[in-house]
Design a protein around this motif. Structure first.
Motif, PDB file in Angstrom:
ATOM      1  N   VAL A 137     -42.473 -91.082  29.896  1.00  0.00           N
ATOM      2  CA  VAL A 137     -42.857 -92.199  31.652  1.00  0.00           C
ATOM      3  C   VAL A 137     -44.099 -91.977  31.462  1.00  0.00           C
ATOM      4  CG1 VAL A 137     -43.280 -92.892  33.386  1.00  0.00           C
ATOM      5  CG2 VAL A 137     -40.872 -92.478  32.608  1.00  0.00           C
ATOM      6  N   LEU A 138     -44.783 -91.064  30.817  1.00  0.00           N
ATOM      7  CA  LEU A 138     -46.298 -90.908  30.807  1.00  0.00           C
ATOM      8  C   LEU A 138     -46.199 -91.847  29.516  1.00  0.00           C
ATOM      9  CD1 LEU A 138     -48.749 -89.459  32.292  1.00  0.00           C
ATOM     10  CD2 LEU A 138     -48.369 -87.669  30.609  1.00  0.00           C
ATOM     11  N   GLY A 139     -46.326 -91.504  28.593  1.00  0.00           N
ATOM     12  CA  GLY A 139     -46.647 -91.379  27.255  1.00  0.00           C
ATOM     13  C   GLY A 139     -46.597 -93.938  27.771  1.00  0.00           C
ATOM     14  N   GLU A 140     -46.097 -94.162  28.171  1.00  0.00           N
ATOM     15  CA  GLU A 140     -45.467 -95.347  28.558  1.00  0.00           C
ATOM     16  C   GLU A 140     -46.404 -96.052  29.238  1.00  0.00           C
ATOM     17  OE1 GLU A 140     -41.016 -97.587  27.520  1.00  0.00           O
ATOM     18  OE2 GLU A 140     -41.691 -96.953  30.248  1.00  0.00           O
ATOM     19  N   SER A 141     -46.649 -95.328  30.856  1.00  0.00           N
ATOM     20  CA  SER A 141     -47.537 -96.023  31.568  1.00  0.00           C
ATOM     21  C   SER A 141     -49.434 -95.990  30.504  1.00  0.00           C
ATOM     22  CB  SER A 141     -47.750 -95.066  32.831  1.00  0.00           C
ATOM     23  OG  SER A 141     -48.936 -94.086  32.462  1.00  0.00           O
ATOM     24  N   LEU A 142     -49.462 -95.321  29.446  1.00  0.00           N
ATOM     25  CA  LEU A 142     -50.711 -95.227  29.271  1.00  0.00           C
ATOM     26  C   LEU A 142     -50.826 -96.435  27.981  1.00  0.00           C
ATOM     27  CD1 LEU A 142     -51.745 -91.745  30.160  1.00  0.00           C
ATOM     28  CD2 LEU A 142     -52.490 -93.605  31.411  1.00  0.00           C
ATOM     29  N   GLU A 191     -55.125 -86.792  31.561  1.00  0.00           N
ATOM     30  CA  GLU A 191     -56.639 -86.975  31.846  1.00  0.00           C
ATOM     31  C   GLU A 191     -57.298 -86.865  30.354  1.00  0.00           C
ATOM     32  OE1 GLU A 191     -60.702 -84.397  33.425  1.00  0.00           O
ATOM     33  OE2 GLU A 191     -58.313 -83.472  34.029  1.00  0.00           O
ATOM     34  N   LYS A 192     -56.613 -86.229  29.605  1.00  0.00           N
ATOM     35  CA  LYS A 192     -56.647 -85.904  28.528  1.00  0.00           C
ATOM     36  C   LYS A 192     -56.767 -87.386  27.397  1.00  0.00           C
ATOM     37  CE  LYS A 192     -56.418 -84.417  24.144  1.00  0.00           C
ATOM     38  NZ  LYS A 192     -57.706 -83.329  23.210  1.00  0.00           N
ATOM     39  N   LEU A 193     -55.270 -88.162  28.057  1.00  0.00           N
ATOM     40  CA  LEU A 193     -55.059 -89.626  26.875  1.00  0.00           C
ATOM     41  C   LEU A 193     -56.216 -90.871  27.696  1.00  0.00           C
ATOM     42  CD1 LEU A 193     -51.198 -88.833  26.604  1.00  0.00           C
ATOM     43  CD2 LEU A 193     -52.546 -88.939  24.988  1.00  0.00           C
ATOM     44  N   THR A 194     -56.411 -90.533  28.796  1.00  0.00           N
ATOM     45  CA  THR A 194     -57.101 -91.878  29.733  1.00  0.00           C
ATOM     46  C   THR A 194     -59.068 -91.553  28.993  1.00  0.00           C
ATOM     47  OG1 THR A 194     -55.349 -91.162  31.329  1.00  0.00           O
ATOM     48  CG2 THR A 194     -57.233 -92.721  32.179  1.00  0.00           C
ATOM     49  N   LYS A 195     -58.857 -90.628  29.231  1.00  0.00           N
ATOM     50  CA  LYS A 195     -60.921 -89.731  28.782  1.00  0.00           C
ATOM     51  C   LYS A 195     -61.335 -90.354  27.644  1.00  0.00           C
ATOM     52  CE  LYS A 195     -61.816 -87.843  33.509  1.00  0.00           C
ATOM     53  NZ  LYS A 195     -62.516 -86.461  34.238  1.00  0.00           N
ATOM     54  N   GLU A 196     -60.031 -89.205  26.400  1.00  0.00           N
ATOM     55  CA  GLU A 196     -60.588 -89.070  25.768  1.00  0.00           C
ATOM     56  C   GLU A 196     -59.769 -89.692  24.383  1.00  0.00           C
ATOM     57  OE1 GLU A 196     -59.831 -85.374  24.266  1.00  0.00           O
ATOM     58  OE2 GLU A 196     -60.668 -84.729  25.500  1.00  0.00           O
ATOM     59  N   LYS A 197     -58.511 -90.881  25.171  1.00  0.00           N
ATOM     60  CA  LYS A 197     -58.253 -92.121  24.100  1.00  0.00           C
ATOM     61  C   LYS A 197     -57.166 -91.733  22.953  1.00  0.00           C
ATOM     62  CE  LYS A 197     -59.779 -95.983  26.819  1.00  0.00           C
ATOM     63  NZ  LYS A 197     -59.240 -95.201  28.015  1.00  0.00           N
ATOM     64  N   PRO A 198     -57.015 -90.194  22.091  1.00  0.00           N
ATOM     65  CA  PRO A 198     -56.688 -90.218  20.623  1.00  0.00           C
ATOM     66  C   PRO A 198     -56.312 -91.394  20.364  1.00  0.00           C
ATOM     67  CG  PRO A 198     -55.808 -88.684  22.892  1.00  0.00           C
ATOM     68  CD  PRO A 198     -56.391 -89.387  23.352  1.00  0.00           C
TER      69      PRO A 198
END
Length: 440
Positions: free
Chosen positions: A377-382, A313-320
Motif C-alpha cells: 500500500v505504501l509503494g502504491e500510494s507513492l 520520506e525516502k521515496l518522497t524526497k529522494e525519488k529513487p
C-alpha cells in the motif's frame, strides 16, 4: 527436488502417460466439487463452491476473504495489460468475469463441464451478454497443458491461477510452462498464480493443526499431528528456486517475476502462496537478445531506519528509480515461524495447546514483524510498483523492491526481487538462470 533436478538440463518436458491419465479423471472429480454449490451467494462472480477450507474442514471460506483474494489476483492479472487472453482452469469464472470485459478476446477453458456450464449460464444474464454477442468470450473444455490449441488466437497473455497445486507432477508443471510460452506471441506474459510454496509446508500444516486443536491437547500430540499432515500432503508444492532456474533454459524466456500474494487478511490464500509471471522475449525466440537489467543494491532491514515513516520520506524526497530492502520478518508468517522453530528445536515451554498458542503469539510479536500489505500500500500510494518475495534461506523473512517504471531506461527491466536477492546471495550474474548451491 524432482523439479529442480529436471530444470538443471531442461529439454522439452512431456507428461507421463500416468499424468495424462490422472488429468483425464479430473473432469469428473471437479464436476462433483463444483456441483456442491456450498458457496453460492448473491454475487455470481464469487461462486467459490469446491474450494476447501483447510483450517475449518467442510466450512466454506468467509466471503470477504475470498473477495479480497480474487480482486487482488485480478489486479495483478490486469497489470499485464491483457488484450487477447487465455485462462487455463477458469473454474466458476471468478477471474474471467472480472478480466474478460476489459479485453478484446478471452478464451476460458476448464476440465470440468459443470464449471464451464456455470460460466455459460452466467454470461446469458443481461450484464454479461455482450461478452458472447461481441465475440469476446469463448468457453471450452480443456486442460492446463493444452495452451497450443489456442495459439491461433494470437495470445498476449495466459492466466493459470489456483490450479498448479492440483498438477500431478513437476514434469506436468514444466510442460504447462513451456507450452504456455510457446503459445504466446512475442512479448506475451504467462501468469501462474497461487503457487503453493514448499518452504512453508510446516508453517501451513502447523497453523491448521493448532487452529483445530483442543485447548487441552498436549504439544507432543500436536507435533505428531503436524508431522502426519506434512507426510500425507497430496498437493503439489513448488520450491521457488525451480522458477529461478528457468531463464536461459527455456528459449525466448526474457524474465521471471515472483511476488507473494497480496492481502490484509491472514488466510491460506495469502500466507503460503506466491505468483509467478513468465515474460516472453520480443521477436524470434531463436535470436532473442539477452535481457538487460537495471542494477540495484538491497539494504539490510533495520526497524528504525526502514520504518514506514522513514520509507515514506525516502521515496518522497529522494525519488529513487529503484529502492530495495531485505530481511524484514513477514508479519503473516511470524507466528507460524515461532511455532515451527519451537517444535523443531524441542524448546516449547508449554504443555497444552492453549498455553502454546499464547507462547507462539508472543514469540512472533518479538520478531518485530512487518505486514506485507502495508508495504504494498505504501509503494502504491507513492506511485511505485512494489514486489515482495521471501528470503531464499528463511521463508519467514521477506525482501521488497520499490520500482518507478517511468524512470527505467527503455529496453531495460528491473529484475524481480526474489531473483535479484538470490543472485546477490550466491554471487551469480543476471544473465540466464541462477546457479544454486548443491544443497538447494
Amino acid at each position: 527436488d524432482e523439479a529442480v533436478g529436471m530444470a538443471g538440463g531442461l529439454a522439452k518436458v512431456m507428461s507421463s502417460k500416468k499424468d495424462l491419465e490422472t488429468i483425464a479423471s479430473w473432469g469428473a472429480i471437479y464436476d462433483s466439487a463444483y456441483s456442491s454449490q456450498n458457496a453460492v451467494n448473491d454475487d455470481p462472480t464469487l461462486n467459490f463452491s469446491g474450494y476447501d477450507n483447510s483450517f475449518m474442514p467442510r466450512v466454506p471460506h468467509e466471503l470477504h476473504v475470498v473477495k479480497e483474494w480474487v480482486e487482488r489476483t485480478c489486479e495483478r492479472s490486469m497489470r499485464l495489460n491483457p488484450v487477447r487472453c487465455l485462462e487455463l482452469g477458469c473454474g466458476n469464472g471468478m477471474i474471467l468475469l472480472r478480466v474478460a470485459p476489459k479485453t478484446k478476446r478471452f478464451i476460458a477453458c476448464d476440465l470440468s463441464e459443470t464449471a464451464c456450464d456455470y460460466v455459460k449460464d452466467i454470461i446469458k444474464r443481461p450484464q454479461y451478454r455482450f461478452l458472447k454477442e461481441d465475440g469476446i468470450l469463448e468457453v471450452e473444455l480443456g486442460g492446463a497443458h493444452e495452451a497450443m490449441r489456442f495459439a491461433h488466437e494470437k495470445l498476449d497473455c495466459i492466466i493459470c491461477n489456483g490450479v498448479s497445486m492440483y498438477f500431478p507432477s513437476a514434469a506436468y508443471l514444466l510442460e504447462v510452462v513451456q507450452t504456455a510460452m510457446d503459445a504466446l506471441e512475442p512479448g506475451g506474459k504467462f501468469f501462474l498464480g497461487d503457487v503453493r510454496c514448499n518452504k512453508v509446508i510446516n508453517h501451513f500444516h502447523g497453523a491448521a493443526q493448532l487452529y483445530q486443536a483442543a485447548e487441552d491437547m498436549s504439544v507432543d500430540e500436536l507435533r505428531q499431528k503436524i508431522n502426519k499432515s506434512v507426510k500425507y500432503e497430496k498437493e503439489l508444492l513448488v520450491d521457488p528456486e525451480l522458477f529461478m532456474l528457468l531463464p536461459g533454459r527455456i528459449p525466448g524466456l526474457a524474465a521471471v517475476e515472483m511476488d507473494i500474494k497480496r492481502g490484509k487478511y491472514h488466510s491460506e490464500f495469502s500466507m503460503y502462496r506466491y505468483d509467478v509471471t513468465f515474460i516472453k522475449a520480443d521477436g524470434d525466440k531463436k535470436f532473442a537478445k539477452e535481457t538487460k537489467f537495471v542494477d540495484y543494491t538491497i539494504e539490510e532491514y533495520d526497524a528504525e531506519t526502514h520504518s514506514m515513516a522513514n520509507l515514506t520520506e525516502k521515496l518522497t524526497k529522494e525519488k529513487p528509480a529503484v529502492f530495495a530492502v531485505g530481511g524484514m520478518v513477514d508479519g503473516r508468517l511470524a507466528m507460524c515461524e515461532s511455532m515451527v522453530c519451537k517444535l523443531r528445536d524441542m524448546n516449547a515451554m508449554s504443555d497444552t495447546c492453549k498455553d502454546f498458542l499464547e507462547e507462539v503469539m508472543t514469540g512472533g510479536a518479538a520478531m518485530e514483524p512487518v505486514e506485507p500489505e502495508d508495504i504494498y500500500v505504501l509503494g502504491e500510494s507513492l506511485g511505485y510498483r512494489t514486489e515482495i518475495f521471501w528470503d531464499v534461506d528463511c521463508p519467514a523473512k521477506m525482501d521488497c523492491v520499490f520500482i518507478d517504471d517511468k524512470q527505467i531506461p527503455h529496453g531495460m527491466r528491473v529484475e524481480s526481487i526474489g531473483m535479484h536477492a538470490a543472485r546477490h546471495k550466491f554471487e551469480t550474474t543476471n544473465s540466464g538462470a541462477i546457479v544454486l548451491p548443491d544443497h538447494l
